[in-house]
Design an enzyme around this catalytic site. Structure first.
Site, PDB file in Angstrom:
ATOM      1  N   TYR A 179      -7.131  17.943 -21.763  1.00  0.00           N
ATOM      2  CA  TYR A 179      -5.872  18.083 -21.020  1.00  0.00           C
ATOM      3  C   TYR A 179      -6.010  19.179 -19.984  1.00  0.00           C
ATOM      4  O   TYR A 179      -6.898  20.040 -20.059  1.00  0.00           O
ATOM      5  CB  TYR A 179      -4.699  18.369 -21.965  1.00  0.00           C
ATOM      6  CG  TYR A 179      -4.632  19.783 -22.491  1.00  0.00           C
ATOM      7  CD1 TYR A 179      -3.885  20.764 -21.826  1.00  0.00           C
ATOM      8  CD2 TYR A 179      -5.308  20.152 -23.649  1.00  0.00           C
ATOM      9  CE1 TYR A 179      -3.822  22.070 -22.303  1.00  0.00           C
ATOM     10  CE2 TYR A 179      -5.240  21.441 -24.134  1.00  0.00           C
ATOM     11  CZ  TYR A 179      -4.500  22.395 -23.461  1.00  0.00           C
ATOM     12  OH  TYR A 179      -4.443  23.688 -23.924  1.00  0.00           O
ATOM     13  N   CYS A 180      -5.103  19.149 -19.007  1.00  0.00           N
ATOM     14  CA  CYS A 180      -5.058  20.227 -18.014  1.00  0.00           C
ATOM     15  C   CYS A 180      -3.602  20.555 -17.697  1.00  0.00           C
ATOM     16  O   CYS A 180      -2.799  20.699 -18.620  1.00  0.00           O
ATOM     17  CB  CYS A 180      -5.906  19.916 -16.780  1.00  0.00           C
ATOM     18  SG  CYS A 180      -5.546  18.366 -15.943  1.00  0.00           S
ATOM     19  N   ARG A 181      -3.244  20.685 -16.420  1.00  0.00           N
ATOM     20  CA  ARG A 181      -1.921  21.218 -16.080  1.00  0.00           C
ATOM     21  C   ARG A 181      -0.781  20.265 -16.364  1.00  0.00           C
ATOM     22  O   ARG A 181       0.295  20.678 -16.788  1.00  0.00           O
ATOM     23  CB  ARG A 181      -1.906  21.611 -14.604  1.00  0.00           C
ATOM     24  CG  ARG A 181      -2.767  22.820 -14.309  1.00  0.00           C
ATOM     25  CD  ARG A 181      -2.995  23.009 -12.827  1.00  0.00           C
ATOM     26  NE  ARG A 181      -3.834  24.182 -12.594  1.00  0.00           N
ATOM     27  CZ  ARG A 181      -4.628  24.329 -11.549  1.00  0.00           C
ATOM     28  NH1 ARG A 181      -4.701  23.375 -10.625  1.00  0.00           N
ATOM     29  NH2 ARG A 181      -5.354  25.426 -11.416  1.00  0.00           N
ATOM     30  N   CYS A 185      -2.769  16.088 -12.907  1.00  0.00           N
ATOM     31  CA  CYS A 185      -3.841  17.081 -12.762  1.00  0.00           C
ATOM     32  C   CYS A 185      -5.195  16.391 -12.823  1.00  0.00           C
ATOM     33  O   CYS A 185      -5.534  15.746 -13.818  1.00  0.00           O
ATOM     34  CB  CYS A 185      -3.718  18.137 -13.857  1.00  0.00           C
ATOM     35  SG  CYS A 185      -5.030  19.379 -13.829  1.00  0.00           S
ATOM     36  N   MET A 209      -0.039  20.429 -19.890  1.00  0.00           N
ATOM     37  CA  MET A 209       0.616  21.632 -20.380  1.00  0.00           C
ATOM     38  C   MET A 209       2.062  21.736 -19.911  1.00  0.00           C
ATOM     39  O   MET A 209       2.925  22.220 -20.653  1.00  0.00           O
ATOM     40  CB  MET A 209      -0.168  22.867 -19.928  1.00  0.00           C
ATOM     41  CG  MET A 209       0.139  24.110 -20.760  1.00  0.00           C
ATOM     42  SD  MET A 209      -0.358  23.878 -22.483  1.00  0.00           S
ATOM     43  CE  MET A 209       0.958  24.758 -23.330  1.00  0.00           C
TER      44      MET A 209
END
Length: 225
Positions: A179-181, A185, A209
């Site tokens: 996962y990222c932002r 993302c 996130m």
């Protein structure tokens, strides 16, 4: 006379609403909000992350501040920016979803940016079930400062730019959930492509996130050890 006064006051109210809309009417300012949704940042850090010079970044941030969308604190000579509240993050997330649903240009622009890799995705709830079962490793590929500001509990931190050199730090017997932002993302997409090319089993969280925080799920803000 009363009607004229009422009309004038109504216009003033809607003009006040419009000030927020005007502040959002810039792709770079939306990008700055996206970065700030990950945690507090200095002007220097925001400028670097958004690919802006300091003067331009400061001007955009002042516009957002005047609209009440961001707040600041001073630490010595440094000014730190943050979102003015969770409602700003909610507004930003909703704006993106509304644009994708109703603006024809958005899906094509999204696909051109994120690319297609055929990788599977899973939801936040599915991820929580699999974390509890212990059959996945969760990988956060955002920059370290964003990880330290808040991450999914138990997630490992390897920024996407370091992943090639640090891939052996990841367990080889578990599926990797990246996962990222947030939903849009590209870092997670790049990471999954890299991991898959090197023979690892990797899938994406279907958002990131931003959405995890807005769902009020647990967040760990501990530093790296």
């Amino acid at each position: 006379m009363r009607d004229a006064t009422t009309s004038s006051r109504k216009a003033a109210l809607y003009d006040a609403f419009a000030a927020s809309g005007k502040a959002l009417a810039s792709g770079k300012r939306l990008e700055l909000l996206d970065l700030l949704a990950q945690g507090e940042r200095t002007v220097d850090a925001l400028a670097k992350a958004a690919g802006l010079n300091l003067t331009t970044a400061s001007a955009h941030l002042q516009t957002l501040k005047q609209a009440g969308l961001v707040a600041t604190r001073r630490e010595g000579v440094r000014i730190h920016y943050r979102l003015a509240g969770d409602d700003v993050a909610q507004l930003f997330a909703l704006l993106r979803k509304v644009a994708e649903a109703h603006q024809a240009a958005v899906p094509a622009a999204r696909d051109a940016y994120l690319g297609e890799d055929g990788a599977a995705e899973l939801s936040r709830e599915e991820l929580r079930v699999r974390i509890a079962a212990g059959d996945v490793v969760v990988l956060d590929v955002r920059p370290v400062e964003e990880y330290q500001a808040g991450h999914i509990p138990g997630a490992l931190s390897i920024p996407v730019g370091e992943l090639t050199d640090r891939i052996d730090e990841l367990p080889g017997d578990l599926e990797i959930v990246v996962y990222c932002r947030g939903e849009y993302c590209v870092l997670a997409y790049d990471a999954v492509r890299l991991l898959t090319d090197r023979g690892r089993r990797a899938i994406r969280l279907d958002d990131g996130m931003l959405e995890w925080r807005l769902s009020q799920l647990p967040v760990d803000a501990s530093d790296l050890t």
